[in-house]
Design an enzyme around this catalytic site. Sequence first.
Site, PDB file in Angstrom:
ATOM      1  N   ARG A  32      -2.421 -25.771  28.434  1.00 10.75           N
ATOM      2  CA  ARG A  32      -2.092 -24.342  28.441  1.00 10.75           C
ATOM      3  C   ARG A  32      -2.947 -23.548  27.463  1.00 10.75           C
ATOM      4  NH1 ARG A  32       4.421 -24.849  28.619  1.00 10.75           N
ATOM      5  NH2 ARG A  32       4.606 -24.361  30.814  1.00 10.75           N
ATOM      6  N   ASP A  42       0.252  -8.994   4.134  1.00  6.89           N
ATOM      7  CA  ASP A  42      -0.940  -8.575   4.884  1.00  6.89           C
ATOM      8  C   ASP A  42      -2.233  -8.685   4.062  1.00  6.89           C
ATOM      9  OD1 ASP A  42       0.838  -7.989   6.849  1.00  6.89           O
ATOM     10  OD2 ASP A  42       0.657  -5.814   6.709  1.00  6.89           O
ATOM     11  N   ASP A  68       0.809  -1.215   0.000  1.00  9.16           N
ATOM     12  CA  ASP A  68       0.000   0.000   0.000  1.00  9.16           C
ATOM     13  C   ASP A  68       0.851   1.277   0.000  1.00  9.16           C
ATOM     14  OD1 ASP A  68      -2.587   1.442   0.478  1.00  9.16           O
ATOM     15  OD2 ASP A  68      -1.528   1.965   2.328  1.00  9.16           O
ATOM     16  N   THR A 104       2.133  -7.836  -0.636  1.00 11.98           N
ATOM     17  CA  THR A 104       2.168  -7.716   0.822  1.00 11.98           C
ATOM     18  C   THR A 104       1.617  -8.988   1.439  1.00 11.98           C
ATOM     19  OG1 THR A 104       1.184  -6.729   2.792  1.00 11.98           O
ATOM     20  CG2 THR A 104       0.028  -6.287   0.775  1.00 11.98           C
ATOM     21  N   GLN A 144       7.296 -15.038   8.941  1.00 12.62           N
ATOM     22  CA  GLN A 144       6.197 -15.005   7.955  1.00 12.62           C
ATOM     23  C   GLN A 144       6.612 -14.397   6.625  1.00 12.62           C
ATOM     24  OE1 GLN A 144       2.438 -13.524  10.372  1.00 12.62           O
ATOM     25  NE2 GLN A 144       4.327 -13.052  11.411  1.00 12.62           N
TER      26      GLN A 144
HETATM   27  O1  F6P Z   1       3.655  -4.355   5.837  1.00 14.02           O
HETATM   28  C1  F6P Z   1       3.832  -5.677   6.036  1.00 14.02           C
HETATM   29  C2  F6P Z   1       4.293  -5.996   7.404  1.00 14.02           C
HETATM   30  O2  F6P Z   1       4.483  -7.346   7.310  1.00 14.02           O
HETATM   31  C3  F6P Z   1       3.368  -5.638   8.586  1.00 14.02           C
HETATM   32  O3  F6P Z   1       2.359  -6.552   8.870  1.00 14.02           O
HETATM   33  C4  F6P Z   1       4.328  -5.513   9.719  1.00 14.02           C
HETATM   34  O4  F6P Z   1       3.828  -4.714  10.744  1.00 14.02           O
HETATM   35  C5  F6P Z   1       5.483  -4.883   9.063  1.00 14.02           C
HETATM   36  O5  F6P Z   1       5.512  -5.368   7.737  1.00 14.02           O
HETATM   37  C6  F6P Z   1       6.782  -5.085   9.795  1.00 14.02           C
HETATM   38  O6  F6P Z   1       7.839  -4.842   8.938  1.00 14.02           O
HETATM   39  P1  F6P Z   1       9.284  -4.281   9.329  1.00 14.02           P
HETATM   40  O7  F6P Z   1       9.685  -4.893  10.611  1.00 14.02           O
HETATM   41  O8  F6P Z   1      10.124  -4.700   8.161  1.00 14.02           O
HETATM   42  O9  F6P Z   1       9.156  -2.804   9.412  1.00 14.02           O
END
Ligand code: F6P
Length: 367
Positions: free
Chosen positions: A179, A144, A120, A142, A293
Amino acid sequence: MKTKKILVATSGGDCPGLNAVLRAFVKRATAEAGWEVWASLQSFNGLLGTPRRLRKLDRQCVSGIHVKGGTLIGTTKESGPFNWPVHNPDGTIVYLDRSDEMVALCGELGFEAVVNIGGDGSQKMSLRLFEKGLPVIGIPKTIDNDLDATDVTFGFQTAVDIATEALDRLVSTAESHNRIQILEVMGKHSGWIALHAAIAGGAEICLIPEIPYDIACIRKFLDRRFDNGNGKCFAVAIVAEGAMPQGGAPCVSAQTHANISAKLTGAAERFASELKRTGETASIRSTILGHVQRGGTPAAYDRILSAQYGVKAFEMVKAGEFGRMAALQNGRLSSVPLAEATRQLKRVDPRSDLVNVARSINICFGD
Ligand code: F6P
């Protein structure tokens, strides 16, 4: 015949499938006589930096990279044409807008098109550059999955697979120890990874930014699960990093850089503390999945999607479809205006079929 040059960049956070996109794009473009593909290393910083760092991409250098994580040409969230940092001798930093310079430079270097592979924030940058006259095309990336106007972004499925595998592992250890295991996954503004992995991995609780939770409601859910005589004395929760309690806000851990949005982490730990404060006596552990991830080899689905986007982007270059982003709409490859793709984030609709399915299989969202 005059050579036609295209500049590509990978921007923002990395994501499984970036190399597969690059490979497909280069293979498709260089199959036609007269086209050359160049990369700006570390997003557009390679183009704007001194010394300039551009690299010609040919079929040989992209051979076999579709299985590799990361990006052959590097990426960054820092600097860029609109926020170029200049360090003063007194230690202060000023940020320059070098976007006009970048547009002019691309013309001087003979780039007929620029392809920006990013999420984005990166596509918002593409749009601003397009409005300044840059012939730019976006490719949606992404984990996300929160870019609008496309069914799916590449990298998302791989992240869901990784989160699901982590959940599967947490279920067995949660069950052995009676747990509550909490898994924090990425998703600043949207709970797509958490929602999909919750369903795939059979989580009991799923907390996402779109549905603020009530801790008392979750406590009641857990009491019912533990007391109903079916012997289930464990539970697994998946929490998106942007999840928040009703009336609360996301957990902001640190802002590393004035021009970069704050990092979110701590949602799982906060949820664990809140549960303990309700008097929950079960032992609770939390795990942050983090950048696991984003790293490593892309799932087959993402390799295929990346190939589709890479090929589509070249067709768009040839057709002069600038100011647009490659997209998948109702399963079909298409292109959409960057303005449409970046107008708003694609967030989970709490009333969607998928959320209803999750509720129907007894996943608690805490509302
Ligand atoms: O924008 C993708 C993303 O994976 C988010 O979900 C996460 O908050 C962010 O990147 C973290 O990325 P970095 O640690 O590289 O700034």
